[in-house]
Design a protein around this motif. Structure first.
Motif: not given
Length: 149
Positions: A115-121, A127-128
């Motif tokens: 969660d603190f890395q890049a799910p939004g990216f 990506y889903e």
């Protein structure tokens, strides 16, 4: 019938290879989909790496992963702080996806991110989310994402 077992908790490369081979054999015997991969280019895992080097030849970013069974699995993607926000991460990912699609016939990609890395990216790259694991590690959520190539 009673069996006696001795359990050990040591690292043993030879046993690990033996265990992997036996599990592979059982999996092939049990799954027609895995048998269908035999003798195809997708039968074996193949490393896939994309590197971005700056003007001095220093590592500015990179992606490591592997292809298997017509999937790209992204293991690591990192961009050095001075280059973040420049689109370099998207370029690295796009090149890995292009290589997987055009040179290895991959149709999908998957990865895990915290969660603190890049799910939004990754969502921004198409990506889903198909799953999440809370508290892995404690206090962190891991996301599992996939993309059609």
């Amino acid at each position: 019938m009673c069996f006696m077992f001795r359990l050990e908790t040591e690292v043993d490369k030879e046993r690990r290879i033996l265990l992997s081979g036996r599990l592979h054999e059982d999996n092939i015997a049990a799954a027609a989909a895995l048998r269908a991969l035999l003798s195809t280019p997708a039968e074996h895992e193949v490393p896939l790496e994309v590197w971005a080097l700056d003007e001095q030849g220093e590592l500015a970013g990179g992606l490591t992963g592997r292809t298997w069974a017509y999937w790209l699995h992204v293991d690591l993607l990192w961009v050095d702080a001075p280059h973040r926000g420049s689109g370099l991460g998207a370029r690295l990912l796009a090149e890995a996806e292009r290589t997987a699609r055009t040179e290895r016939a991959c149709t999908r990609s998957r990865l895990e991110t915290w969660d603190f890395q890049a799910p939004g990216f990754y969502r921004g790259q198409g990506y889903e989310e198909i799953g999440r694991v809370a508290d892995y590690p404690p206090g962190v959520t891991e996301f599992i994402l996939v993309k059609e190539l």
